[in-house]
Design an enzyme around this catalytic site. Sequence first.
Site, PDB file in Angstrom:
ATOM      1  CG  ASP A 129      -2.066   0.965   1.113  1.00  0.00           C
ATOM      2  OD1 ASP A 129      -2.378   1.383  -0.024  1.00  0.00           O
ATOM      3  OD2 ASP A 129      -2.660   1.311   2.148  1.00  0.00           O
ATOM      4  NE  ARG A 170      -1.305   6.582   1.260  1.00  0.00           N
ATOM      5  CZ  ARG A 170      -1.223   5.674   2.214  1.00  0.00           C
ATOM      6  NH1 ARG A 170      -0.853   6.009   3.422  1.00  0.00           N
ATOM      7  NH2 ARG A 170      -1.513   4.403   1.948  1.00  0.00           N
ATOM      8  CG  HIS A 225      -0.506   2.060  -9.348  1.00  0.00           C
ATOM      9  ND1 HIS A 225      -0.682   1.748  -8.024  1.00  0.00           N
ATOM     10  CD2 HIS A 225      -1.632   2.736  -9.716  1.00  0.00           C
ATOM     11  CE1 HIS A 225      -1.868   2.205  -7.610  1.00  0.00           C
ATOM     12  NE2 HIS A 225      -2.453   2.821  -8.616  1.00  0.00           N
ATOM     13  CB  SER A 245      -8.753  -5.347  -2.832  1.00  0.00           C
ATOM     14  OG  SER A 245      -9.435  -4.124  -3.035  1.00  0.00           O
ATOM     15  CB  SER A 246     -13.085  -8.135  -4.311  1.00  0.00           C
ATOM     16  OG  SER A 246     -12.840  -8.288  -2.936  1.00  0.00           O
ATOM     17  NE  ARG A 278      -7.788   2.048  -5.344  1.00  0.00           N
ATOM     18  CZ  ARG A 278      -6.573   2.122  -4.878  1.00  0.00           C
ATOM     19  NH1 ARG A 278      -5.579   2.458  -5.678  1.00  0.00           N
ATOM     20  NH2 ARG A 278      -6.317   1.865  -3.614  1.00  0.00           N
ATOM     21  CG  LEU A 317       9.101 -17.097  -3.757  1.00  0.00           C
ATOM     22  CD1 LEU A 317       8.952 -17.168  -2.237  1.00  0.00           C
ATOM     23  CD2 LEU A 317       9.553 -15.687  -4.148  1.00  0.00           C
ATOM     24  CB  SER A 344      -7.864  -3.536   2.999  1.00  0.00           C
ATOM     25  OG  SER A 344      -7.535  -2.350   3.678  1.00  0.00           O
TER      26      SER A 344
HETATM   27  C1  IPE Z   1      -5.533  -2.729  -0.244  1.00  0.00           C
HETATM   28  O1  IPE Z   1      -5.172  -1.397  -0.344  1.00  0.00           O
HETATM   29  C2  IPE Z   1      -5.493  -3.381  -1.585  1.00  0.00           C
HETATM   30  C3  IPE Z   1      -4.173  -3.513  -2.219  1.00  0.00           C
HETATM   31  C4  IPE Z   1      -3.024  -3.151  -1.746  1.00  0.00           C
HETATM   32  C5  IPE Z   1      -4.202  -4.144  -3.505  1.00  0.00           C
HETATM   33  P1  IPE Z   1      -6.252  -0.221  -0.466  1.00  0.00           P
HETATM   34  O2  IPE Z   1      -5.490   1.025  -0.553  1.00  0.00           O
HETATM   35  O3  IPE Z   1      -7.226  -0.505  -1.542  1.00  0.00           O
HETATM   36  O4  IPE Z   1      -7.008  -0.342   0.934  1.00  0.00           O
HETATM   37  P2  IPE Z   1      -7.967   0.689   1.693  1.00  0.00           P
HETATM   38  O5  IPE Z   1      -9.051   1.048   0.732  1.00  0.00           O
HETATM   39  O6  IPE Z   1      -7.149   1.888   2.054  1.00  0.00           O
HETATM   40  O7  IPE Z   1      -8.444  -0.033   2.904  1.00  0.00           O
HETATM   41  C1  IPE Z   2      -1.693   0.200  -3.369  1.00  0.00           C
HETATM   42  O1  IPE Z   2      -1.430   1.550  -3.379  1.00  0.00           O
HETATM   43  C2  IPE Z   2      -1.864  -0.358  -4.751  1.00  0.00           C
HETATM   44  C3  IPE Z   2      -3.240  -0.754  -5.074  1.00  0.00           C
HETATM   45  C4  IPE Z   2      -4.281  -0.727  -4.287  1.00  0.00           C
HETATM   46  C5  IPE Z   2      -3.443  -1.223  -6.438  1.00  0.00           C
HETATM   47  P1  IPE Z   2      -2.614   2.612  -3.357  1.00  0.00           P
HETATM   48  O2  IPE Z   2      -2.992   2.903  -4.764  1.00  0.00           O
HETATM   49  O3  IPE Z   2      -3.734   2.165  -2.484  1.00  0.00           O
HETATM   50  O4  IPE Z   2      -1.883   3.865  -2.719  1.00  0.00           O
HETATM   51  P2  IPE Z   2      -2.478   4.897  -1.674  1.00  0.00           P
HETATM   52  O5  IPE Z   2      -3.001   4.144  -0.506  1.00  0.00           O
HETATM   53  O6  IPE Z   2      -3.569   5.649  -2.372  1.00  0.00           O
HETATM   54  O7  IPE Z   2      -1.320   5.781  -1.325  1.00  0.00           O
HETATM   55 MG    MG Z   3      -4.132   2.430  -0.504  1.00  0.00          MG
END
Ligand code: IPE
Ligand code: IPE
Ligand code: MG
Length: 255
Positions: A26, A30, A43, A71-72, A77, A137, A202
């Site tokens: 995560d 940001r 990303h 995630s599901s 987004r 792995l 999450s």
């Molecule tokens: C969880 O991160 C999903 C992944 C890292 C793929 P999110 O950024 O989507 O989680 P929330 O929405 O902050 O809980």
């Molecule tokens: C995790 O990073 C990657 C995915 C969920 C695909 P985020 O995209 O959730 O990054 P933040 O939380 O907005 O910084």
């Molecule tokens: Mg996030």
Amino acid sequence: MGANDSQSADQGQIITIPRHVAIIMDGNGRWAKNRNSPRHVGHRAGVESVRTIVEACAKKGVQALTLFAFSSENWKRPKKEVGLLFDLFMIVLQRDIKRLKKNNVCLRVIGDKTAFPKKLQECIRMAEEKTAGNSGLVLQIAANYGGRWDITQAARKVAEKIKSGELQPGDITEATLNAELSFADLPDPDLFIRTGGEQRISNFVLWQLAYSEFYFSDRLWPDFDAAAFDLAIQAFSQRERRFGKTSEQIRTIKN
Ligand code: IPE
Ligand code: IPE
Ligand code: MG
């Protein structure tokens, strides 16, 4: 002890290597925002961290690494971000296949793949096929995955066995349900890591995290490097995993 029996000496300290590490990667958005860049730049940068951590796990002798990529709930987004994430996933699958083969990594994608564009599904199938024979792995990418989805699809399979008469309701045990979940053939994650400062699951792995050790890092995923991963392994190494027993019982078994 639920982790690897083989312990490695690191600067004089005995380090216990987890058999299975599960990570919520995560903080990409940001990371990009901090650089006044669009989210997809974060990303893309996150892919470098994936490569670093996969390599570190392979080197340390970790058996399995599960990475949460989509995630599901991430369908919520903006459409454009979802599309760019799928494009990136496809590019990385194609580009990194040689590297995975070289490192003896066996790639699997867990989650509901049926919702993905056909091209991506085909790409996943090819990558899984090309690395299926690798004995090192096991790298699991959780994509369109949700812990609740996994438990629901397992329950559906069990229900079908009951319908066909293969099982009776009274036969259902934890093992029956466990066997129908994703990655039933792997040990449960010993170590769960979430980067990016949030302290929540999450809807990542739910059932199999029952006894995992949790580690939260404030680092944003693109900044999570080999040294940061080492810190997580060191922290894991210092935990006493009691699995319901007393500390005294654990120490007696160890000595
Ligand atoms: C969880 O991160 C999903 C992944 C890292 C793929 P999110 O950024 O989507 O989680 P929330 O929405 O902050 O809980
Ligand atoms: C995790 O990073 C990657 C995915 C969920 C695909 P985020 O995209 O959730 O990054 P933040 O939380 O907005 O910084
Ligand atoms: Mg996030």
